[in-house]
Motif scaffolding. Structure first.
Motif, PDB file in Angstrom:
ATOM      1  N   VAL A 313       0.850  -1.215   0.000  1.00  0.00           N
ATOM      2  CA  VAL A 313       0.000   0.000   0.000  1.00  0.00           C
ATOM      3  C   VAL A 313       0.873   1.248   0.000  1.00  0.00           C
ATOM      4  N   LYS A 314       0.275   2.322  -0.450  1.00  0.00           N
ATOM      5  CA  LYS A 314       0.983   3.609  -0.492  1.00  0.00           C
ATOM      6  C   LYS A 314       0.537   4.460   0.697  1.00  0.00           C
ATOM      7  N   VAL A 315       1.451   5.312   1.131  1.00  0.00           N
ATOM      8  CA  VAL A 315       1.104   6.230   2.230  1.00  0.00           C
ATOM      9  C   VAL A 315       0.478   7.485   1.623  1.00  0.00           C
ATOM     10  N   GLY A 316      -0.793   7.693   1.947  1.00  0.00           N
ATOM     11  CA  GLY A 316      -1.483   8.860   1.394  1.00  0.00           C
ATOM     12  C   GLY A 316      -1.407  10.080   2.315  1.00  0.00           C
ATOM     13  N   GLY A 317      -1.189   9.838   3.557  1.00  0.00           N
ATOM     14  CA  GLY A 317      -1.138  10.970   4.510  1.00  0.00           C
ATOM     15  C   GLY A 317      -0.761  10.482   5.896  1.00  0.00           C
ATOM     16  N   ILE A 318      -0.389  11.429   6.694  1.00  0.00           N
ATOM     17  CA  ILE A 318      -0.017  11.122   8.084  1.00  0.00           C
ATOM     18  C   ILE A 318      -0.941  11.912   8.998  1.00  0.00           C
ATOM     19  N   PHE A 319      -1.466  11.228   9.983  1.00  0.00           N
ATOM     20  CA  PHE A 319      -2.421  11.932  10.851  1.00  0.00           C
ATOM     21  C   PHE A 319      -2.012  11.877  12.317  1.00  0.00           C
ATOM     22  N   GLU A 320      -2.565  12.828  13.035  1.00  0.00           N
ATOM     23  CA  GLU A 320      -2.418  12.854  14.499  1.00  0.00           C
ATOM     24  C   GLU A 320      -3.780  13.152  15.082  1.00  0.00           C
ATOM     25  N   VAL A 321      -4.238  12.281  15.956  1.00  0.00           N
ATOM     26  CA  VAL A 321      -5.548  12.508  16.595  1.00  0.00           C
ATOM     27  C   VAL A 321      -5.283  13.231  17.915  1.00  0.00           C
ATOM     28  N   PRO A 322      -5.896  14.409  18.100  1.00  0.00           N
ATOM     29  CA  PRO A 322      -5.604  15.163  19.329  1.00  0.00           C
ATOM     30  C   PRO A 322      -6.051  14.447  20.604  1.00  0.00           C
ATOM     31  N   TRP A 323      -7.031  13.580  20.488  1.00  0.00           N
ATOM     32  CA  TRP A 323      -7.531  12.827  21.653  1.00  0.00           C
ATOM     33  C   TRP A 323      -6.465  11.826  22.085  1.00  0.00           C
ATOM     34  N   GLN A 324      -5.924  12.063  23.296  1.00  0.00           N
ATOM     35  CA  GLN A 324      -4.802  11.249  23.779  1.00  0.00           C
ATOM     36  C   GLN A 324      -5.195   9.779  23.954  1.00  0.00           C
ATOM     37  N   GLY A 325      -6.496   9.528  24.146  1.00  0.00           N
ATOM     38  CA  GLY A 325      -6.927   8.150  24.373  1.00  0.00           C
ATOM     39  C   GLY A 325      -6.981   7.340  23.090  1.00  0.00           C
ATOM     40  N   PHE A 326      -6.870   8.001  21.938  1.00  0.00           N
ATOM     41  CA  PHE A 326      -6.876   7.272  20.665  1.00  0.00           C
ATOM     42  C   PHE A 326      -5.522   6.580  20.511  1.00  0.00           C
ATOM     43  N   HIS A 327      -5.544   5.451  19.786  1.00  0.00           N
ATOM     44  CA  HIS A 327      -4.307   4.678  19.624  1.00  0.00           C
ATOM     45  C   HIS A 327      -3.224   5.540  18.983  1.00  0.00           C
ATOM     46  N   THR A 328      -2.048   5.522  19.566  1.00  0.00           N
ATOM     47  CA  THR A 328      -0.977   6.333  18.981  1.00  0.00           C
ATOM     48  C   THR A 328      -0.446   5.680  17.708  1.00  0.00           C
ATOM     49  N   GLU A 329      -0.469   4.320  17.683  1.00  0.00           N
ATOM     50  CA  GLU A 329      -0.070   3.626  16.449  1.00  0.00           C
ATOM     51  C   GLU A 329      -1.351   3.189  15.769  1.00  0.00           C
ATOM     52  N   ALA A 330      -1.674   3.860  14.668  1.00  0.00           N
ATOM     53  CA  ALA A 330      -2.952   3.575  14.024  1.00  0.00           C
ATOM     54  C   ALA A 330      -2.836   3.689  12.505  1.00  0.00           C
ATOM     55  N   LEU A 331      -3.755   3.016  11.851  1.00  0.00           N
ATOM     56  CA  LEU A 331      -3.802   3.054  10.376  1.00  0.00           C
ATOM     57  C   LEU A 331      -5.254   3.227   9.962  1.00  0.00           C
ATOM     58  N   LEU A 332      -5.460   4.077   9.004  1.00  0.00           N
ATOM     59  CA  LEU A 332      -6.809   4.246   8.445  1.00  0.00           C
ATOM     60  C   LEU A 332      -6.784   3.857   6.977  1.00  0.00           C
TER      61      LEU A 332
END
Lengths: 555, 224
Positions: A313-332
């Motif tokens: 797969v290709k990387v289309g973007g990098i995200f950061e979720v401001p909610w600290q409780g969201f998984h820090t290592e995540a893929l969408l």
């Protein structure tokens, strides 16, 4: 009757009461003892009032900021999880009926199915096992604020004579072969989305007032190459590149988005001087990273001696979720991508939904909405509002708030003790005056009340001043917090601190903007007045116990 | 009769015994008249004034203010402060001015204590201060005044409610002969003008003789 007659006799030259000096003597004397005539500032009164004001200020500021944090977390959570989640007891393959039923509820504004699981990502020698979620790009943004999570210029390039003009990706970039990864995953694997730089020195259009060419879209399918734009006249330019078979002629009036994948979408922005023939802009595109994805379902296939190649797969973007409780290592990724990886076509793990504003604001409304949805969907489905799913976190915040109050209340009590001691000293200094006031006709209760009133006045002025300090602190919080953090943690520390406590973007409410804030202001102001008044009670009681004749004799 | 005391007696506990300070005190005073009480130090003059002003209760006997018997009954006790504010004016040797208030405010506080508020009260306070020669110092604080000036303010304060009776406890005790004379003159003049009765406690024979009647307190009893 006899007393009345006697009073009338005594007051035959009596006075009209409806004149200017209407303040009761107890209040008048209490005020004058705190703020004597001919004195600009009474040292004791000033210290007492400032002491109370500082206590009130600290208590209000801390609680208002805590409420601000709660509000921020609330928004962050809703951005990352919507207003609620609908979970089937078992994974569902047929769910379109349920989606329709949910959408038909009058409070629901958006619904997004999702599928989640764990995937293994590999890039060379580096691995990551992020929390992975498949979403529907069409409805994703209306429930989760994916676009706002995508970072602008992450891994930005700093070329000497060029400028990184990579546009922020959007959820539209998401394809079955394209994923978004969290910044933690990107760092771990060393991957990045495509980027583009614009060379400065090769642009002929350096004269003043010339327009600029930007990039509107850079999809993950672009290849590394140089791109050049040459204007033919003021309204047309040619795009050329080694990766293009033919040059492309673009008219400024064309819709720039109508472009095949793999080609950057350029946008010419005219300046005060129109473009002219020969204006040239040069760019360099760096293609986005690729990595391999493995899924647990592949293990079963391998066991059956099937050859299962990893999916690239290709990387289309990098995200950061401001909610600290969201998984820090995540893929969408897309739903289809995740379904393929799970080997379970059509499957979903639930829905995220959003409700109308009124419902979202009032937790009881939302809870009722969830109940209605649950009964509508029947057995096999659970509807969880966001505040239930994150109750642990808000319990923690509430606990922290109460703990703060518990720690800070003694500040108020210390001020009260100081006031009580000062007023008690005042009583001892004024023993003869107390006797005199009784001799002149004041009741013992009224004389005691004077000292009680002094406590009240100190509390009242302290509360007003404290609330004013708090408002000033709230108004200039960025400057003040910046200054304090800079003093404590230095310039570098400031960045670290603001990562966790983002005072700068923190939305806090003035009392006229939110009932909760008004409640905080009023509560602490009343607390200060009450405590100060109570502090005046002991000296007041002491004053009422004095015998006037003994007081007048005292040395 | 403005003031009448009959059979007043007062004693204080001292170690195991009781010291009888006053015994069978009888006195009466008509409106506008003045009475002086002289006596050695510690003979009970101030105690007698405290009994007359009801700041202390007598062991025996009665005190009548304007034919109204002041006793320890509930009805009387509840109104005592109000009655005192309207009926009595007090002047002390040590002036007892309130240091946080200026001259005018010190006079007005007595009016406020009696429930009198308004411009008329202010005007009367100013007039009294002017009569006392303090008209140009009404904004001064007591700390900046001389002893004589302070006592003039105290007299104005005692007069502000137009009381029927003034009790003056050695008002010239802290003043030199000349200033004391001036203050006494003012006090007597004011009482005369306002038709106020005066009970004056003093050591000074000359000032005592200026009153309508002079009594001597000796061994707890009043003598002519």
């Amino acid at each position: 009757m006899k007393v009345k007659k006697f009073l009338l006799f005594c007051r035959k030259s009596e006075i009209d009461h409806a004149f200017s000096m209407k303040i009761h003597w107890t209040l008048y004397l209490a005020w004058k003892q705190l703020f004597p005539s001919k004195k600009k500032v009474s040292f004791f009164s000033m210290l007492a009032v400032i002491g109370v004001a500082l206590g009130v200020n600290v208590m209000i500021v801390v609680i208002v900021f805590m409420q601000g944090f709660q509000e921020k977390f609330r928004k962050d959570i809703i951005d990352a999880q919507g207003h609620g989640r609908i979970i089937p007891w078992k994974s569902q393959k047929k769910w379109s009926v349920q989606q329709k039923q949910i959408e038909d509820h009058n409070a629901i504004t958006a619904v997004m199915p999702y599928i989640q699981g764990q995937l293994l990502l590999q890039k060379g020698e580096f691995h990551s096992i992020p929390f992975s979620m498949g979403i529907d790009p069409n409805s994703g943004n209306s429930v989760l604020q994916v676009d706002s999570f995508l970072k602008e210029g992450f891994l930005k390039m700093n070329a000497h004579d060029a400028q990184d003009i990579t546009p922020v990706p959007t959820i539209e970039t998401l394809e079955d072969e394209v994923v978004f990864v969290s910044s933690q995953v990107a760092r771990r694997l060393g991957v990045r989305p495509p980027s583009i730089i614009r060379f400065n020195d090769l642009n002929i259009s350096e004269s003043e007032g010339v327009g600029m060419v930007n990039v509107l879209r850079l999809d993950p399918f672009v290849e590394s190459a140089e791109w050049e734009i040459i204007f033919q006249n003021d309204s047309e330019f040619i795009i050329s590149s080694d990766v293009l078979a033919d040059q492309i002629l673009i008219n400024l009036t064309d819709d720039p988005k109508e472009m095949d994948l793999g080609i950057p979408v350029f946008q010419a922005v005219p300046g005060s001087r129109p473009f002219k023939k020969g204006d040239r802009f040069k760019f360099h595109v760096f293609k986005g990273s690729k990595f391999e994805v493995f899924a647990p379902s592949m293990i079963e296939k391998v066991k059956a001696d099937e050859m299962v190649p990893p999916r690239e797969v290709k990387v289309g973007g990098i995200f950061e979720v401001p909610w600290q409780g969201f998984h820090t290592e995540a893929l969408l990724g897309t739903m289809r991508f995740m379904q393929d990886m799970q080997g379970d076509e059509g499957r979903i793990d639930g829905f995220y939904f959003k409700t109308m504003k009124g419902f979202a604001k009032d937790e009881s409304h939302l809870a009722k909405c969830c109940e209605e949805l649950e009964s509508k969907l029947g057995d096999g489905w659970t509807v969880i509002p966001w505040f239930v799913e994150n109750a642990w976190f808000f319990d923690l915040l509430k606990f922290e708030e109460y703990l703060m109050i518990l720690i800070m209340v003694p500040i108020g009590l210390v001020a009260a003790f100081a006031i009580a001691i000062a007023l008690m000293t005042s009583v001892l200094r004024k023993i003869r005056e107390i006797g005199l006031l009784v001799a002149m006709g004041g009741s013992r209760f009224s004389v005691g009340f004077v000292f009680c009133l002094q406590g009240f006045i100190i509390g009242l002025l302290g509360a007003i001043l404290g609330c004013s300090f708090a408002l000033l602190f709230m108004r200039f919080r960025d400057e003040l917090m910046g200054f304090i953090v800079k003093i404590i943690a230095g310039e570098d520390g400031q960045v670290g601190v603001s990562q966790f406590y983002d005072f700068y973007s923190l939305q806090i409410y003035y009392p006229w903007e939110s009932p909760e804030s008004l409640n905080t202001f009023l509560s602490f102001a009343c607390f200060a007045i009450l405590v100060s008044t109570l502090a005046g009670l002991l000296p007041a009681w002491r004053a009422t116990r004095l015998k006037p004749a003994d007081s007048l004799r005292s040395e | 009769m403005v003031l009448r005391a009959e059979g007043l007696a007062k004693s204080f506990p001292f170690e195991d015994k009781r010291i009888h300070v006053l015994e069978d005190i009888n006195l009466s005073l008509e409106s506008g008249k003045s009475l002086s009480i002289r006596g050695d130090s510690g003979c009970g003059k101030t105690t007698l004034l405290n009994l007359l002003s009801r700041l202390e209760s007598a062991d025996r006997g009665t005190v009548k203010w304007q034919d109204f018997e002041m006793n320890a009954s509930k009805q009387c006790a509840s109104k005592e402060g109000v009655l005192r504010a309207h009926f009595l004016g007090v002047v002390y040797q040590a002036y007892y001015l309130i240091p946080e208030l200026n001259v005018l405010e010190n006079v007005l506080i007595a009016a406020k204590l009696s429930g009198a508020y308004g411009k008329e009260v202010s005007d009367r306070a100013r007039e009294l201060l002017s009569n006392m020669g303090m008209g140009n110092k009404e904004r001064q604080i007591p700390g900046k005044l001389s002893g004589g000036e302070r006592q003039r303010v105290a007299i104005a304060r005692a007069m502000i409610n137009s009381p029927k009776l003034i009790l003056a406890d050695e008002p010239t005790g802290n003043l030199d002969e000349r200033t004391g004379g001036e203050v006494m003159e003012l006090l007597l003049e004011s009482c005369d003008e306002e038709k106020t009765a005066l009970v004056l406690v003093t050591h000074n024979q000359k000032f005592a003789e200026a009153t309508d009647e002079t009594l001597f307190l000796k061994e707890g009893k009043l003598q002519n």
